[in-house]
Enzyme design. Structure first.
Site, PDB file in Angstrom:
ATOM      1  N   GLU A 387      24.436 -31.703  59.604  1.00 15.03           N
ATOM      2  CA  GLU A 387      24.639 -31.086  60.911  1.00 15.03           C
ATOM      3  C   GLU A 387      23.350 -31.057  61.702  1.00 15.03           C
ATOM      4  OE1 GLU A 387      26.476 -28.153  58.980  1.00 15.03           O
ATOM      5  OE2 GLU A 387      28.406 -29.131  59.302  1.00 15.03           O
ATOM      6  N   HIS A 472      25.518 -21.741  51.597  1.00 13.91           N
ATOM      7  CA  HIS A 472      26.881 -22.001  51.127  1.00 13.91           C
ATOM      8  C   HIS A 472      27.021 -21.782  49.621  1.00 13.91           C
ATOM      9  CE1 HIS A 472      27.258 -25.135  54.658  1.00 13.91           C
ATOM     10  NE2 HIS A 472      27.208 -23.891  55.086  1.00 13.91           N
ATOM     11  N   ASN A 510      30.943 -27.608  55.417  1.00 15.06           N
ATOM     12  CA  ASN A 510      30.793 -26.146  55.455  1.00 15.06           C
ATOM     13  C   ASN A 510      32.062 -25.507  54.900  1.00 15.06           C
ATOM     14  OD1 ASN A 510      29.999 -27.782  57.771  1.00 15.06           O
ATOM     15  ND2 ASN A 510      28.597 -26.123  58.144  1.00 15.06           N
TER      16      ASN A 510
HETATM   17  P1  FAE Z   1      31.628 -13.487  52.306  1.00  9.86           P
HETATM   18  O1  FAE Z   1      31.970 -13.937  53.671  1.00  9.86           O
HETATM   19  O2  FAE Z   1      30.236 -13.649  51.833  1.00  9.86           O
HETATM   20  O3  FAE Z   1      32.040 -11.956  52.221  1.00  9.86           O
HETATM   21  C1  FAE Z   1      31.762 -11.158  51.115  1.00  9.86           C
HETATM   22  C2  FAE Z   1      31.721  -9.707  51.587  1.00  9.86           C
HETATM   23  O4  FAE Z   1      31.724  -8.848  50.457  1.00  9.86           O
HETATM   24  C3  FAE Z   1      30.486  -9.354  52.411  1.00  9.86           C
HETATM   25  O5  FAE Z   1      30.879  -8.693  53.588  1.00  9.86           O
HETATM   26  C4  FAE Z   1      29.691  -8.429  51.489  1.00  9.86           C
HETATM   27  O6  FAE Z   1      28.946  -7.446  52.186  1.00  9.86           O
HETATM   28  C5  FAE Z   1      30.792  -7.793  50.658  1.00  9.86           C
HETATM   29  N1  FAE Z   1      30.359  -7.342  49.327  1.00  9.86           N
HETATM   30  C6  FAE Z   1      29.626  -8.020  48.426  1.00  9.86           C
HETATM   31  N2  FAE Z   1      29.445  -7.292  47.290  1.00  9.86           N
HETATM   32  C7  FAE Z   1      30.140  -6.113  47.507  1.00  9.86           C
HETATM   33  C8  FAE Z   1      30.332  -4.948  46.722  1.00  9.86           C
HETATM   34  N3  FAE Z   1      29.823  -4.828  45.481  1.00  9.86           N
HETATM   35  N4  FAE Z   1      31.047  -3.920  47.247  1.00  9.86           N
HETATM   36  C9  FAE Z   1      31.566  -4.018  48.490  1.00  9.86           C
HETATM   37  N5  FAE Z   1      31.400  -5.104  49.292  1.00  9.86           N
HETATM   38  C10 FAE Z   1      30.704  -6.148  48.796  1.00  9.86           C
HETATM   39  O7  FAE Z   1      32.579 -14.157  51.217  1.00  9.86           O
HETATM   40  N6  FAE Z   1      30.137 -21.659  56.587  1.00  9.86           N
HETATM   41  C11 FAE Z   1      30.864 -22.462  57.378  1.00  9.86           C
HETATM   42  O8  FAE Z   1      31.961 -22.880  56.994  1.00  9.86           O
HETATM   43  N7  FAE Z   1      30.389 -22.833  58.626  1.00  9.86           N
HETATM   44  C12 FAE Z   1      29.174 -22.421  59.082  1.00  9.86           C
HETATM   45  O9  FAE Z   1      28.782 -22.752  60.207  1.00  9.86           O
HETATM   46  C13 FAE Z   1      28.381 -21.593  58.240  1.00  9.86           C
HETATM   47  N8  FAE Z   1      27.145 -21.174  58.632  1.00  9.86           N
HETATM   48  C14 FAE Z   1      26.484 -20.237  57.869  1.00  9.86           C
HETATM   49  C15 FAE Z   1      25.296 -19.684  58.351  1.00  9.86           C
HETATM   50  C16 FAE Z   1      24.676 -18.644  57.659  1.00  9.86           C
HETATM   51  C17 FAE Z   1      23.395 -18.059  58.186  1.00  9.86           C
HETATM   52  C18 FAE Z   1      25.260 -18.147  56.465  1.00  9.86           C
HETATM   53  C19 FAE Z   1      24.638 -17.006  55.713  1.00  9.86           C
HETATM   54  C20 FAE Z   1      26.434 -18.704  55.976  1.00  9.86           C
HETATM   55  C21 FAE Z   1      27.049 -19.747  56.660  1.00  9.86           C
HETATM   56  N9  FAE Z   1      28.247 -20.293  56.224  1.00  9.86           N
HETATM   57  C22 FAE Z   1      28.938 -21.183  56.999  1.00  9.86           C
HETATM   58  C23 FAE Z   1      28.834 -19.900  54.935  1.00  9.86           C
HETATM   59  C24 FAE Z   1      30.023 -18.949  55.083  1.00  9.86           C
HETATM   60  O10 FAE Z   1      29.698 -17.879  55.935  1.00  9.86           O
HETATM   61  C25 FAE Z   1      30.418 -18.458  53.683  1.00  9.86           C
HETATM   62  O11 FAE Z   1      30.796 -19.590  52.926  1.00  9.86           O
HETATM   63  C26 FAE Z   1      31.570 -17.474  53.727  1.00  9.86           C
HETATM   64  O12 FAE Z   1      31.241 -16.332  54.485  1.00  9.86           O
HETATM   65  C27 FAE Z   1      31.952 -17.042  52.317  1.00  9.86           C
HETATM   66  O13 FAE Z   1      33.158 -16.324  52.390  1.00  9.86           O
HETATM   67  P2  FAE Z   1      33.613 -15.374  51.218  1.00  9.86           P
HETATM   68  O14 FAE Z   1      34.969 -14.887  51.506  1.00  9.86           O
HETATM   69  O15 FAE Z   1      33.378 -16.087  49.923  1.00  9.86           O
END
Ligand code: FAE
Length: 533
Positions: A387, A472, A510
């Site tokens: 990207e 990721h 992504n």
């Molecule tokens: P996630 O979204 O990480 O959510 C997990 C949640 O659980 C969070 O809100 C935590 O605070 C919460 N949590 C964790 N432990 C606990 C606990 N013990 N008790 C209570 N709450 C808890 O999980 N992906 C894309 O597809 N496109 C993009 O453009 C992209 N850009 C990104 C840019 C950045 C800066 C970052 C950090 C990530 C990016 N990603 C992107 C990755 C994407 O956001 C990531 O794969 C998903 O958010 C993961 O989704 P999950 O449902 O696995």
């Protein structure tokens, strides 16, 4: 995008929850110790949000426990989130100093700032040889990510998750996820004309001159809003360099999509600043979680035990894996499979910047939302989907920046460390050698045709390739290994993983569209077969 009555109701609930001190959003009273709910969902990222919506729709009273805050009330400056270029306490999760991915400029320490510890929106979780960026708050990673919404190549998806029916995914669940997330495409005329996409046009042209294919990348950022930002009729967000510390406008993060709809069912309640510590099972097969309600200084206000019949782990690859490992290895859930903790990878993430010649400026104005990628995935010798990322510094930098997603067969595993009560990741820096080689082979070709070189001043030392952090994280509770084919944890009934932990380390693009679509697929099965209301 039309807005449903259900979503409007949910947005109303979120608005009501935005007052200072409120940590319960939705119909239920604040959970107290000893409460029992039919379904608990840990986390509020993509997988968790899908689970909550589908449970709520099925009439199941559900509570989401999220360790981060709700990001809906404006701070001292009238804004919800702070600017990337002027970070304050809202930027990072309990830090004394920000830890941005681009660490230095011309080797100068001008990027990161001292901040007051606070439950900020972006976290960087450090392991020995890898650190991982994650979002914290209602909406998880959707609050901080670049919004790029990419459906993986079917052939690679089938290779990664061969036991999942690809027809089902590509006909039904990818389109469903894309629709519910509010994915849209940039208007190509806008892209061609916008002052804010010169950085992408320059890098795209250079790729094409090198014989590489480029492709537009869909996004959940509302491109109509972005056009109004540029026209001066909407408040700037993407065009004001907002992204990794949150977007104040324009982005369809999960609190504007799945979570709003989930709340709108009237069956879902979100408890914020609730960090789950451990999980165990009662004799009757129900589950109990221990959850700490923290305040904005990180102090535990109350530690509660909440029971449930169905427990969904959506705490992300790191969070879900840690909770499960702790449960297995402390003997709380001893029958969890030996595969819990295995199969982790950083989706081949490598960042690198090229230094353009003076005749190729990339623009002082840059949208924070990437929209173009170099697609060299068919190159078997070095598969890369790169990207073209902005460097929205506010002045001309002549940098072309890339987030390369590469194919890398290396995987790591987590183990539970009883001394710290944490999961430890054994990823070694040298496991990224194949990823760096692939990214380098692609960018070397561009440097050759453009007679340019790499930037060595951006990652805190002399490296051209950032190989020690990722955005990721994938795996740790892999579908079909630690779980059955629908995310049900082996060894237990009514216990599910629903997030990025299910995907074994690599996707080629992504990940959030895939995490969402896979959760939709699994929830369709689980609601039909496991849940009785
Ligand atoms: P996630 O979204 O990480 O959510 C997990 C949640 O659980 C969070 O809100 C935590 O605070 C919460 N949590 C964790 N432990 C606990 C606990 N013990 N008790 C209570 N709450 C808890 O999980 N992906 C894309 O597809 N496109 C993009 O453009 C992209 N850009 C990104 C840019 C950045 C800066 C970052 C950090 C990530 C990016 N990603 C992107 C990755 C994407 O956001 C990531 O794969 C998903 O958010 C993961 O989704 P999950 O449902 O696995």
């Amino acid at each position: 995008m039309g807005i449903s009555r259900r979503k409007l109701l949910g947005l109303g609930a979120l608005a009501a929850g935005a007052s200072a001190g409120v940590t319960t959003i939705g119909p239920a009273a604040a959970a107290t110790s000893g409460d029992f709910v039919p379904a608990l969902v840990i986390g509020s990222g993509y997988g968790a949000a899908v689970a909550a919506l589908r449970l709520g729709e099925a009439g199941v009273r559900t509570t989401i426990l999220e360790m981060g805050r709700l990001w809906h009330d404006p701070g001292h400056d009238g804004k919800i989130f702070c600017a990337t270029t002027n970070p304050d306490h809202r930027s990072m999760w309990f830090r004394h100093r920000t830890e941005a991915p681009l660490d230095t400029f011309l080797w100068l320490d001008v990027v990161n700032r001292p901040i007051k510890p606070y439950p900020g929106v972006l976290d960087r979780v450090h392991f020995d040889e890898m650190s991982v960026y994650v979002g914290r708050g209602v909406g998880g990673g959707s609050l901080v990510n670049g919004g790029m919404a990419v459906v993986p190549r079917r052939k690679y998806f089938q290779q990664v998750l061969p036991e999942v029916d690809a027809d089902d995914m590509y006909r039904k669940f990818f389109p469903l996820a894309t629709e519910c997330l509010g994915v849209n495409d940039i208007d190509t005329d806008y892209f061609t004309d916008s002052d804010y996409y010169e950085f992408a046009r320059v890098a795209g042209r250079q790729a094409e001159e090198t014989g590489l294919a480029t492709t537009f990348v869909p996004n959940v950022y509302d491109f109509d809003h972005m056009a109004r930002e540029e026209a001066g009729t909407a408040t700037k967000s993407a065009l004001a360099a907002e992204v990794i510390y949150g977007n104040n406008h324009g982005k369809r993060s999960l609190d504007h999509s799945y979570l709003a709809s989930a709340l709108g069912t009237g069956n879902v309640t979100i408890e914020t600043l609730h960090q789950v510590r451990d999980i165990r099972q009662n004799r009757d097969g129900s589950y109990v979680v221990t959850v700490d309600h923290i305040d904005e200084t990180g102090e535990v206000v109350e530690s509660k035990q909440i029971g449930c019949r169905h427990l969904f782990l959506g705490a992300g690859s790191l969070g879900t894996t840690e909770l499960l490992l702790r449960a297995r290895d402390t003997g709380a859930l001893p029958d969890l499979d030996a595969d819990v903790g295995q199969g982790w990878g950083p989706n081949g993430n490598i960042m690198a910047g090229r230094a353009n010649n003076a005749s190729q400026p990339t623009g002082a104005r840059q949208s924070a939302i990437p929209v173009l990628a170099i697609d060299d995935w068919d190159n078997e010798a070095a598969r890369v989907f790169a990207e073209i990322a902005p460097v929205p510094a506010g002045f001309e930098t002549w940098i072309s920046m890339y987030l390369a997603i590469t194919e890398n067969p290396e995987r790591a595993s987590f183990r539970y460390d009883p001394a710290t009560d944490r999961a430890v990741l054994d990823w070694r820096r040298d496991q990224n050698t194949p990823s760096v080689a692939s990214a380098k082979s692609l960018l070397d070709r561009i440097n050759e045709t453009q007679k340019t070189t790499y930037r060595h001043d951006l990652f805190g030392d002399d490296r051209a390739f950032a190989d020690d952090f990722c955005y990721h994280p994938l795996g740790g509770c892999v579908l079909g290994n630690a779980t059955d084919n629908y995310g049900r944890l082996k060894g237990y009934r009514n216990l599910y993983a629903t997030d990025g932990a299910l995907i074994p380390g690599s996707l080629g693009v992504n990940p959030f569209v895939t995490i969402t679509a896979l959760a939709e697929r699994n929830m369709a099965k689980i609601i039909a077969t496991d849940i009785t209301t």
